[in-house]
Design a protein around this motif. Sequence first.
Motif, short mmCIF file in Angstrom:
data_model
loop_
_atom_site.label_atom_id
_atom_site.label_comp_id
_atom_site.label_asym_id
_atom_site.label_seq_id
_atom_site.Cartn_x
_atom_site.Cartn_y
_atom_site.Cartn_z
N MET A 79 22.89 47.35 62.14
CA MET A 79 24.23 47.47 63.71
C MET A 79 25.28 47.85 63.61
O MET A 79 25.39 45.84 63.55
N ALA A 80 25.90 47.62 64.91
CA ALA A 80 27.43 47.01 64.81
C ALA A 80 27.08 46.00 65.41
O ALA A 80 26.73 46.52 66.38
N GLY A 81 28.11 44.69 64.97
CA GLY A 81 27.98 44.18 66.56
C GLY A 81 26.67 42.70 65.66
O GLY A 81 26.69 41.30 66.37
N ASN A 82 25.73 43.37 64.94
CA ASN A 82 24.83 42.66 64.39
C ASN A 82 25.72 41.46 63.75
O ASN A 82 26.47 41.22 62.73
N ARG A 83 25.07 40.62 63.38
CA ARG A 83 25.75 39.05 62.36
C ARG A 83 24.62 38.14 62.04
O ARG A 83 23.30 38.26 62.23
N PHE A 84 24.76 38.16 60.51
CA PHE A 84 23.50 37.45 59.68
C PHE A 84 24.19 36.83 58.68
O PHE A 84 25.51 36.01 58.76
N ARG A 85 23.37 35.53 58.34
CA ARG A 85 24.08 34.26 58.01
C ARG A 85 22.95 33.83 56.57
O ARG A 85 21.25 34.56 57.00
N TYR A 86 23.49 33.80 55.85
CA TYR A 86 23.02 33.60 54.38
C TYR A 86 22.49 32.37 54.04
O TYR A 86 23.72 32.05 54.47
N GLY A 87 21.28 31.91 53.07
CA GLY A 87 21.47 30.78 53.07
C GLY A 87 20.78 29.97 51.35
O GLY A 87 20.59 31.29 50.85
N ALA A 88 20.81 29.63 50.97
CA ALA A 88 20.44 29.00 49.62
C ALA A 88 18.54 30.10 49.73
O ALA A 88 17.84 29.33 50.49
N TRP A 89 18.39 29.97 47.69
CA TRP A 89 17.14 30.80 47.87
C TRP A 89 16.18 29.16 48.23
O TRP A 89 16.43 28.60 47.50
N ARG A 90 14.61 29.16 48.97
CA ARG A 90 14.02 28.24 49.07
C ARG A 90 13.08 28.08 48.61
O ARG A 90 12.47 26.99 48.16
N ASP A 91 12.26 28.99 47.90
CA ASP A 91 10.96 29.67 47.34
C ASP A 91 11.09 29.65 45.73
O ASP A 91 10.69 30.33 45.41
N GLY A 92 11.35 28.52 44.97
CA GLY A 92 11.56 28.77 43.55
C GLY A 92 12.79 29.01 43.32
O GLY A 92 13.26 28.87 43.86
N PRO A 93 12.70 29.97 41.52
CA PRO A 93 13.67 29.12 40.84
C PRO A 93 14.84 30.80 41.93
O PRO A 93 13.86 32.23 42.05
N ASP A 94 15.50 31.40 41.44
CA ASP A 94 16.51 31.90 42.51
C ASP A 94 16.01 33.84 41.79
O ASP A 94 16.51 33.97 40.64
N PRO A 95 15.53 34.43 42.27
CA PRO A 95 15.48 35.10 41.76
C PRO A 95 16.44 36.49 40.94
O PRO A 95 15.83 37.52 40.79
N LEU A 96 17.93 35.78 41.56
CA LEU A 96 18.96 37.30 40.99
C LEU A 96 20.07 36.04 39.83
O LEU A 96 20.74 36.39 39.14
N ALA A 97 18.79 34.37 39.40
CA ALA A 97 19.76 33.89 38.06
C ALA A 97 19.51 34.90 36.75
O ALA A 97 18.34 36.04 36.73
N PRO A 98 19.99 34.63 36.45
CA PRO A 98 20.49 35.67 34.97
C PRO A 98 18.65 34.95 34.38
O PRO A 98 18.56 33.39 34.52
N PRO A 99 18.22 35.64 32.97
CA PRO A 99 17.45 34.22 32.25
C PRO A 99 17.88 33.59 31.70
O PRO A 99 19.06 33.73 31.06
N TYR A 100 16.77 33.25 31.07
CA TYR A 100 16.92 31.71 30.29
C TYR A 100 17.83 31.65 29.07
O TYR A 100 17.68 33.12 28.46
N ASP A 101 18.89 31.32 28.79
CA ASP A 101 19.52 31.34 27.29
C ASP A 101 18.48 31.37 26.27
O ASP A 101 18.90 29.94 25.72
#
Length: 651
Positions: A1-23
């Motif tokens: 909604m207009a006027g809402n503010r969101f704050r984002y932080g580091a993922w804290r429950d295990g590995p980053d789910p958006l991280a690329p797979p293992y090389d």
Amino acid sequence: MAGNRFRYGAWRDGPDPLAPPYDVRAAVDEVGERVLAGENLRDALRELLRQGPREGRGLDELRARARRMRRDALRRGNLDGAVTRAQQLLDQAVAAERDELRNRPDDDDARFNEAVLDNLPRSTSRAVEELSDYNWASDEARATYQQILDGLRREVVEQRFAGMKEALQGRDPASDAAVAEMVGDLNDLLGKHNRGEDTGDAFQQFMAKHGDFFPEKPGNVEELIDSLARRAAAAERLMRSLSPQQRDELASLMDQALGDGPLRGQLGELTDNLRALRPNLNWGRGERMKGSEDLGYGDATQALGEIGELDELMEQLDQDHPGATLDDIDVEAVERQLGRGAADDVRRLRDLERELRRQGWVTRDDDGLTLSPKALRRLGRTALAQVFKDLTSKQRGNHDLRDAGAAGDLIGSSRRWQFGDSQPLDVVRTIGNAVRRGGAGTLPVRLEPDDFEVAETERRASAVVALCVDLSYSMFADGRWGPMKQTALALSHLVATQFPQDSLQIIGFGRYAMPLSQGELAAIEPDMVQGTNLQHALKLAGRHLRRHPGAEPVVLVVTDGEPTAHLEPDGEAYFNWPTLPETVQLTVHEVDQLTRYGATLNLFMLGENEGLRRFVDAVARRSGGRVFSPEVEELGAYVVDDYVRSRRGKR
């Protein structure tokens, strides 16, 4: 909604789910680094999964978390809380009854009842049993006494069947009959399964009839057995964890709580069936639990069930049994006990292992994972690159990998290409032919098969090479194992890719000598058996040279000790320290055989062993070879450089 503010932080429950797979290639290189540092191949692969690749968590961290949780569970409380709670309720019931009896001073029956209460046994279970026919004067006391058996009965059955709470309110005969019917049908189902009968339809019928008792909704009979067996094993472990007196007390109270109906016998039969179907669970193992809280029957068995599951998880995460694979790990149990982040870690490691296999980097045999030929080639290339890096930095030579070991030396002429030609293309003359055929200014230039020309070469002489590497324990103890492997793998890759006309045999020698493939060399472990049998190694080297009579014979020996073993006429190795003259004579005999055959014999001496120094100097003088004393980190550069120089032709 207009006027809402969101704050984002580091993922804290295990590995980053958006991280690329293992090389995957980086993981293979990490294993290679461990192998080239002297680590065993299988250990290196296992450690990759145990410690995790550089960017992720491994099995060891998860196992440590499971161990900490097990330790915390052992401190949750005392296991005899069911008996303690029964004693407390008994004391409350007796106290309330005495208060009521004191209010009846002229009642003879009250005096008799007081005498009964005064003479109750000290054993809680026996006291409860004696009061089973007691005519309570106090309604409060009667209700409190009834809680002892009703509460224990409810906890016992609820612990075995998660959906029993509604069915066990009070002593309703209809509810008791429904429970007994369910357990009877369950035993029939498990009996059929144990006999190997098809239970697919029977399971569906059972769940349609009694599914409300199983809120976990098992999908098949195996899932049903798993759930029930873990609960039953936890109950058995509780009994094994108590002292003999506590065990007798609780067993007697449970018998009274379950009564004389069919349920008690049916539960015993169920336990026997589940034990037969899941014998690998920890049925008889007791635990010592401590804590300030007295755990009731349900809480105690729940704690022991968690401890049992954590024990299984730690065994699965250890991956220490032959043929272990990450598919053995129960990811759902990991998520239950260690959380979603830990389950994601296991899934990522499992995906890495599968991807390593899918892409052909590793193969699996009866002993576990091992590097494939594809990965060994990459490992050899890595080793060779490091060796040439050392060569360039130390200005020991200038070997351009693009030119080294071509099929022959260019002589300046060319000829038309013919099917099957392996000579390099003459690009300038090929393009020139196409331009002349199409006419000047015709673009684009189109190539036809008749346009191609190959550069003619003078065939370069091939070499047959035996690299003899010392596998005695001193090589490992003195930090020379890794450089030795790196040297042999680098030379093997150089010959395979840059000098394909050459034939290389790696020969490892300890008390005995043996030919080694790339994979065997990467996987070989140090042996505590004493002995440096150079005679046997040179004998095998001679056989390898004689199988290629038209090639330039080259023998390279890497060792850190003088010969201390030789072969007897019966083929058995004889070891002695200090070195015997007989061992030296037989070894020198093999040197003479190689010298008469025309082989170049060069020795690379590691360490400052005075006896070895005298021996290699004498061998070099006798054979016309050379002796090198490189630092251990320069071994690869010396061996590869000497090989390239030696194979240029007989001197």
